[in-house]
Motif scaffolding. Structure first.
Motif, PDB file in Angstrom:
ATOM      1  N   GLU A 427       0.804  -1.221   0.000  1.00  0.00           N
ATOM      2  CA  GLU A 427       0.000   0.000   0.000  1.00  0.00           C
ATOM      3  C   GLU A 427       0.839   1.275   0.000  1.00  0.00           C
ATOM      4  N   LEU A 428       1.980   1.286   0.703  1.00  0.00           N
ATOM      5  CA  LEU A 428       2.779   2.504   0.763  1.00  0.00           C
ATOM      6  C   LEU A 428       3.412   2.847  -0.581  1.00  0.00           C
ATOM      7  N   PHE A 429       3.462   1.852  -1.490  1.00  0.00           N
ATOM      8  CA  PHE A 429       4.006   2.095  -2.822  1.00  0.00           C
ATOM      9  C   PHE A 429       2.907   2.394  -3.844  1.00  0.00           C
ATOM     10  N   ASP A 430       1.655   2.499  -3.414  1.00  0.00           N
ATOM     11  CA  ASP A 430       0.579   2.852  -4.342  1.00  0.00           C
ATOM     12  C   ASP A 430       0.940   4.119  -5.110  1.00  0.00           C
ATOM     13  N   ASN A 431       0.626   4.121  -6.386  1.00  0.00           N
ATOM     14  CA  ASN A 431       0.949   5.275  -7.222  1.00  0.00           C
ATOM     15  C   ASN A 431      -0.178   6.302  -7.182  1.00  0.00           C
ATOM     16  N   ARG A 432       0.183   7.551  -6.932  1.00  0.00           N
ATOM     17  CA  ARG A 432      -0.774   8.657  -6.958  1.00  0.00           C
ATOM     18  C   ARG A 432      -0.423   9.580  -8.110  1.00  0.00           C
ATOM     19  N   VAL A 433      -1.447  10.001  -8.850  1.00  0.00           N
ATOM     20  CA  VAL A 433      -1.248  10.900  -9.985  1.00  0.00           C
ATOM     21  C   VAL A 433      -2.060  12.165  -9.746  1.00  0.00           C
ATOM     22  N   TYR A 465       1.868  18.353 -13.568  1.00  0.00           N
ATOM     23  CA  TYR A 465       1.697  16.896 -13.514  1.00  0.00           C
ATOM     24  C   TYR A 465       2.674  16.298 -12.512  1.00  0.00           C
ATOM     25  N   LEU A 466       2.178  15.414 -11.641  1.00  0.00           N
ATOM     26  CA  LEU A 466       3.020  14.740 -10.655  1.00  0.00           C
ATOM     27  C   LEU A 466       2.535  13.311 -10.485  1.00  0.00           C
ATOM     28  N   SER A 467       3.441  12.359 -10.663  1.00  0.00           N
ATOM     29  CA  SER A 467       3.165  10.942 -10.424  1.00  0.00           C
ATOM     30  C   SER A 467       4.184  10.453  -9.408  1.00  0.00           C
ATOM     31  N   THR A 468       3.705   9.914  -8.290  1.00  0.00           N
ATOM     32  CA  THR A 468       4.609   9.594  -7.190  1.00  0.00           C
ATOM     33  C   THR A 468       4.002   8.507  -6.319  1.00  0.00           C
ATOM     34  N   GLY A 486      10.593 -13.714  -9.757  1.00  0.00           N
ATOM     35  CA  GLY A 486       9.387 -12.904  -9.873  1.00  0.00           C
ATOM     36  C   GLY A 486       9.075 -11.973  -8.728  1.00  0.00           C
ATOM     37  N   PHE A 487       9.869 -11.965  -7.668  1.00  0.00           N
ATOM     38  CA  PHE A 487       9.630 -11.061  -6.555  1.00  0.00           C
ATOM     39  C   PHE A 487      10.207  -9.680  -6.890  1.00  0.00           C
ATOM     40  N   GLY A 488       9.559  -8.636  -6.434  1.00  0.00           N
ATOM     41  CA  GLY A 488      10.067  -7.290  -6.666  1.00  0.00           C
ATOM     42  C   GLY A 488       9.552  -6.307  -5.646  1.00  0.00           C
ATOM     43  N   ILE A 489      10.345  -5.262  -5.391  1.00  0.00           N
ATOM     44  CA  ILE A 489       9.959  -4.194  -4.472  1.00  0.00           C
ATOM     45  C   ILE A 489      10.855  -2.989  -4.752  1.00  0.00           C
ATOM     46  N   GLY A 490      10.378  -1.802  -4.482  1.00  0.00           N
ATOM     47  CA  GLY A 490      11.221  -0.622  -4.585  1.00  0.00           C
ATOM     48  C   GLY A 490      10.775   0.369  -5.635  1.00  0.00           C
ATOM     49  N   ASN A 491      11.671   1.325  -5.903  1.00  0.00           N
ATOM     50  CA  ASN A 491      11.388   2.455  -6.790  1.00  0.00           C
ATOM     51  C   ASN A 491      12.284   2.386  -8.016  1.00  0.00           C
ATOM     52  N   GLY A 492      11.686   2.073  -9.159  1.00  0.00           N
ATOM     53  CA  GLY A 492      12.432   1.985 -10.398  1.00  0.00           C
ATOM     54  C   GLY A 492      12.149   3.152 -11.317  1.00  0.00           C
ATOM     55  N   ALA A 493      12.404   2.927 -12.603  1.00  0.00           N
ATOM     56  CA  ALA A 493      12.226   3.982 -13.608  1.00  0.00           C
ATOM     57  C   ALA A 493      10.782   4.468 -13.634  1.00  0.00           C
ATOM     58  N   PHE A 494      10.614   5.773 -13.643  1.00  0.00           N
ATOM     59  CA  PHE A 494       9.330   6.465 -13.755  1.00  0.00           C
ATOM     60  C   PHE A 494       8.414   6.225 -12.557  1.00  0.00           C
ATOM     61  N   SER A 495       8.961   5.728 -11.454  1.00  0.00           N
ATOM     62  CA  SER A 495       8.147   5.665 -10.239  1.00  0.00           C
ATOM     63  C   SER A 495       7.899   7.062  -9.688  1.00  0.00           C
ATOM     64  N   THR A 530       8.713  23.157 -20.951  1.00  0.00           N
ATOM     65  CA  THR A 530       8.496  21.930 -20.188  1.00  0.00           C
ATOM     66  C   THR A 530       9.749  21.640 -19.384  1.00  0.00           C
ATOM     67  N   ASP A 531       9.579  21.414 -18.098  1.00  0.00           N
ATOM     68  CA  ASP A 531      10.708  21.147 -17.214  1.00  0.00           C
ATOM     69  C   ASP A 531      10.507  19.760 -16.598  1.00  0.00           C
ATOM     70  N   ASP A 532      11.074  18.736 -17.250  1.00  0.00           N
ATOM     71  CA  ASP A 532      10.858  17.347 -16.843  1.00  0.00           C
ATOM     72  C   ASP A 532      11.830  16.959 -15.731  1.00  0.00           C
ATOM     73  N   ASN A 533      11.303  16.348 -14.683  1.00  0.00           N
ATOM     74  CA  ASN A 533      12.110  15.781 -13.606  1.00  0.00           C
ATOM     75  C   ASN A 533      11.553  14.397 -13.318  1.00  0.00           C
ATOM     76  N   TYR A 534      12.388  13.362 -13.410  1.00  0.00           N
ATOM     77  CA  TYR A 534      11.855  12.008 -13.292  1.00  0.00           C
ATOM     78  C   TYR A 534      12.986  11.031 -12.952  1.00  0.00           C
ATOM     79  N   LEU A 535      12.595   9.891 -12.426  1.00  0.00           N
ATOM     80  CA  LEU A 535      13.531   8.802 -12.208  1.00  0.00           C
ATOM     81  C   LEU A 535      13.631   7.984 -13.486  1.00  0.00           C
TER      82      LEU A 535
END
Length: 782
Positions: A427-433, A465-468, A486-495, A530-535
């Motif tokens: 739940e703490l990794f749920d994506n909010r837009v 726009y903010l996705s986090t 198949g297990f995964g956790i964490g913050n990758g690209a575009f998280s 446009t000022d893009d900031n992203y992982l």
């Protein structure tokens, strides 16, 4: 329909040819002109007596029946008149001249961005006598060669629109092909139907009260937001821009016109309620297994006079409360394995992550016992969590008409805020837009005389726009973790993504009406940032494990990082782009006879290069078109860039069209036209490479396979300060601008490319068969 794409320096019009065309336009219609504003319209025509002779100096007054605002002109010596700068709506036209009965024609429906031909005949008599005529609804365009369709207020109310979104309705227009590839509702943003009228499906243009809604290059992101249908008066879809006043894109133009206040107070209210309880249960399922979802739209409008016939207001509100659910199957650790790791390896990274970020539900099936000790490590769980959505949109509009009638001021403001969440296993990794949109439009029209007026426009659109992750401060210290099982956790690209954009726009049009001719001269300027900031991939350390057992033992076999070449540390990818647009046009409307109209003009567009922000460090391999060969590419040098390509200044586009009403009764129109159109270069594909090319960043890896020790760990909570790996270094840069010992895949720029040019021709006929039936056919060559 045939399509032909013409581009390249060899196909351009010469400067001398363009100069001759411009001189011809100015010579034929010198001293005369017409303003055709972006969303206002014109009534024009010829006034004659009973014998057919022209009637000069007759007073012609068009009055908006809803607001009472009049506009007055006099017929010229040849009996022709033209009333410009009319807002959409129903009008009463009154003609007066001493020696003739006054003629009043009411109920004249005027759509936005249209030119209505209204020829009138006066009867001999006293001016105190009045001839009243109720106008029949006009459905034929007899003065313009464009192919267009108007979706009016009645259709907007009655046609089914998913989620109250009106943008999908444009796909029903004749000559338009395409579809909405995503679900579009009133709170959709950065999207719209991908439509075409014979060319590419990314070259349509959406405008709201004359202000551009598209975001970024071309119409890749189509429309910034979808306006409230209760605040929209009409939507006009034009397949081909035959007038020099239209441009920027070669594809369909969608003009959305908003409602304003009237002399009467009026308002609306609505509520829409959808619930999963009202749906049938799928065969073999139980209702308790279906995610509890609902969708509720609600809102209203209000409008009226502040000062009758002078100052009006209109406002609308739209709200959304929704809960949506779907099901997917994922993998997670079992409760038994979690307890085992916490008890036997309490200081491990795995134990900490298992305790801090448990799955919302532990698996109950699909278990895997990898080491055969009777304690399954992995299992399957059904993710059928519901996620909330909310939205609010409100807008306000003010219209002002000065007492003298010389000045008209229009202003509107729109605010849209759609929020949504997307559930994950943890739940703490749920994506909010979040997407916050502000839109401002201001237009001022000044009438110097009945035949001369000027309109100036200003527009501004801001997107935030903010996705986090929903709890960013609590999870951003976790790197990206994968296991081969198949297990995964964490913050990758575009998280994490933050894309603020800013788009001010300016425009001006001037007109001088005289007799049969009308010229409109004007220009537009737009500035987009446009000022893009992203992982991006590797901005957070990425660790790979052979299995969840190795993850529990803190034993990765691979570490991947993208390092800042100057600091050697992890970074946040950034790319700031600045685009500009500049256009000028001159357009003449020549009413050769009461039922024959010739439109011709010239447009010049400059799509300035996309510039890189001065505070950014971006590198590309720069080529010329002659070097775009395998041998030339091999010799390209990666170097710092400040723009994508050179600005092309030779984008001149003549336009000419003819419209003829054979019997002069407004029931039939034969028309055709020719246009030279230009498009922006599709440069969005270039955006991803300048911010990640060497020597700005280096994608480096550690592990036994490369002989470099791995450093594995979490960052301090609330930060991205991951433990540095001193074993990882950015390689030295060679003369080609690449890292020694690597063969990088570089994005490149061909800086001398030309703006795409199109030739567009059409001929067609439109006929009003019955009162409510119109048939038409058009042949278009492109």
């Amino acid at each position: 329909m045939k399509n032909r794409h013409v581009e390249g320096a060899g196909s351009r019009l010469s400067i001398r040819t363009v100069g001759c065309l411009l001189a011809l336009v100015l010579t034929v219609a010198a001293g005369s002109g017409q303003l055709w504003a972006q969303v206002t319209s014109t009534i024009q025509g010829h006034i004659a007596d009973g014998t057919g002779a022209s009637v000069p100096k007759a007073l012609v007054k068009a009055t908006n029946e809803s607001t009472g605002v009049p506009r007055t002109v006099y017929s010229a010596e040849d009996g022709f008149y033209r009333i410009a700068d009319l807002l959409p709506g129903k009008y009463e036209v009154r003609v007066e001249l001493s020696g003739f009965k006054a003629l009043v024609k009411s109920g004249i429906e005027l759509n936005a961005q249209s030119r209505l031909n209204l020829n009138l005949t006066l009867e001999v008599g006293e001016i105190t006598q009045t001839v009243d005529v109720r106008s029949e609804e006009t459905q034929i365009e007899t003065t313009n060669a464009r192919i267009s369709e108007v979706v009016g207020e009645t259709q907007l109310k009655s046609l089914p629109a998913q989620g109250r979104g009106i943008l999908t309705l444009v796909t029903m227009s004749p000559g338009i092909t395409g579809k909405a590839e995503n679900d579009l509702d009133i709170f959709s943003s950065f999207t719209a139907p991908q439509i075409s009228s014979g060319g590419r499906e990314e070259k349509q243009n959406f405008l709201l009260d004359g202000i551009n809604l598209r975001d970024g290059e071309g119409s890749r992101f189509a429309a910034g937001f979808s306006p409230n249908p209760d605040a929209v008066a009409e939507v006009r879809v034009s397949t081909n821009p035959t007038s020099a006043e239209s441009g920027i894109m070669s594809g369909p133009e969608v003009q959305i016109v908003t409602k304003g206040g009237t002399n009467q107070f009026h308002g609306t209210g609505h509520g829409t309620f959808q619930d999963f309880k009202f749906n049938a249960v799928p065969f073999g399922s139980r209702r308790e297994d279906i995610p509890k979802s609902y969708r509720r739209y609600f809102g209203g409008t209000v409008g009226g006079p502040i000062i009758k016939e002078r100052l009006f207001f209109f406002g609308a509100y739209e709200g959304l409360r929704a809960q949506t659910g779907n099901s997917s199957i994922g993998l997670a650790e079992t409760r038994a394995f979690r307890d085992l790791v916490v008890s036997t390896r309490p200081s491990s990274v795995a134990a900490r992550l298992f305790q801090d970020f448990p799955p919302f539900r532990y698996p109950t099936s699909g278990f895997s016992d990898l080491n055969g000790d009777g304690i399954p490590e992995l299992g399957e769980l059904v993710n059928n969590r519901v996620f909330p959505e909310s939205g609010k949109q409100f807008n306000g509009r003010i219209d002002y008409q000065s007492a003298s009638g010389r000045d008209r001021l229009f202003g509107s403001y729109w605010y849209t805020r759609p929020d949504s969440s997307y559930p994950t296993t943890r739940e703490l990794f749920d994506n909010r837009v979040f997407n916050e949109i502000d839109y401002v439009s201001v237009q001022h029209t000044h009438t110097f005389s009945p035949n001369a007026l000027n309109e100036i426009r200003f527009g501004y659109i801001r997107h935030g726009y903010l996705s986090t992750p929903s709890e960013l401060d609590q999870v951003q210290h976790v790197p990206e973790i994968f296991t081969d099982d198949g297990f995964g956790i964490g913050n990758g690209a575009f998280s994490y993504q933050r894309y603020p954009t800013f788009h001010p726009q300016f425009g001006d049009s001037f007109s001088l009406n005289r007799g049969r001719h009308g010229i409109n001269v004007g220009g537009n300027f737009g500035h987009h940032t446009t000022d893009d900031n992203y992982l991006d991939f590797g901005d957070n350390p990425s660790y790979s494990f052979a299995s969840i057992l190795d993850f529990a033992a803190d034993n990765p076999y691979s570490e991947l990082r993208k390092l800042d070449a100057q600091t050697g540390k992890s970074r946040l990818s950034q790319l700031k782009t600045i685009g500009k647009e500049l256009s000028f046009f001159v357009q003449n409307t020549w009413q050769i006879s009461p039922n024959l109209t010739l439109n011709y003009g010239l447009r010049w567009d400059s799509y300035f290069s996309i510039w890189i922000g001065a505070d950014r460090n971006n590198w590309e391999a720069i080529l010329t078109s002659a070097q775009a060969t395998p041998a030339g590419i091999a010799k390209a040098i990666n170097q710092k860039v400040d723009r994508f390509y050179n600005t092309d200044w030779n984008n001149f586009g003549p336009r000419v069209s003819l419209a003829w009403d054979p019997n002069g009764q407004g029931k039939i129109s034969i028309r055709g036209g020719f246009s030279v159109l230009y498009d922006e270069i599709n440069n969005h594909v270039l955006y991803s490479s300048p911010s990640g090319n060497p020597p700005v960043t280096a994608l480096v890896s550690a592990g036994p396979q490369v002989g470099i020790p791995i450093v594995y760990g979490l960052a301090p909570k609330g930060t991205r300060d991951f433990p540095a790996n001193p074993n990882l270094r950015t390689p030295p840069v060679n003369a080609a601008g690449a890292f020694d010992g690597t063969r990088p895949a570089l994005g490149s720029i061909v800086q001398d490319i030309k703006i795409p040019m199109f030739l567009d021709m059409n001929v067609g006929i439109q006929y009003q068969l019955f009162k409510d039936m119109v048939i038409h056919g058009t042949y278009r060559y492109r």
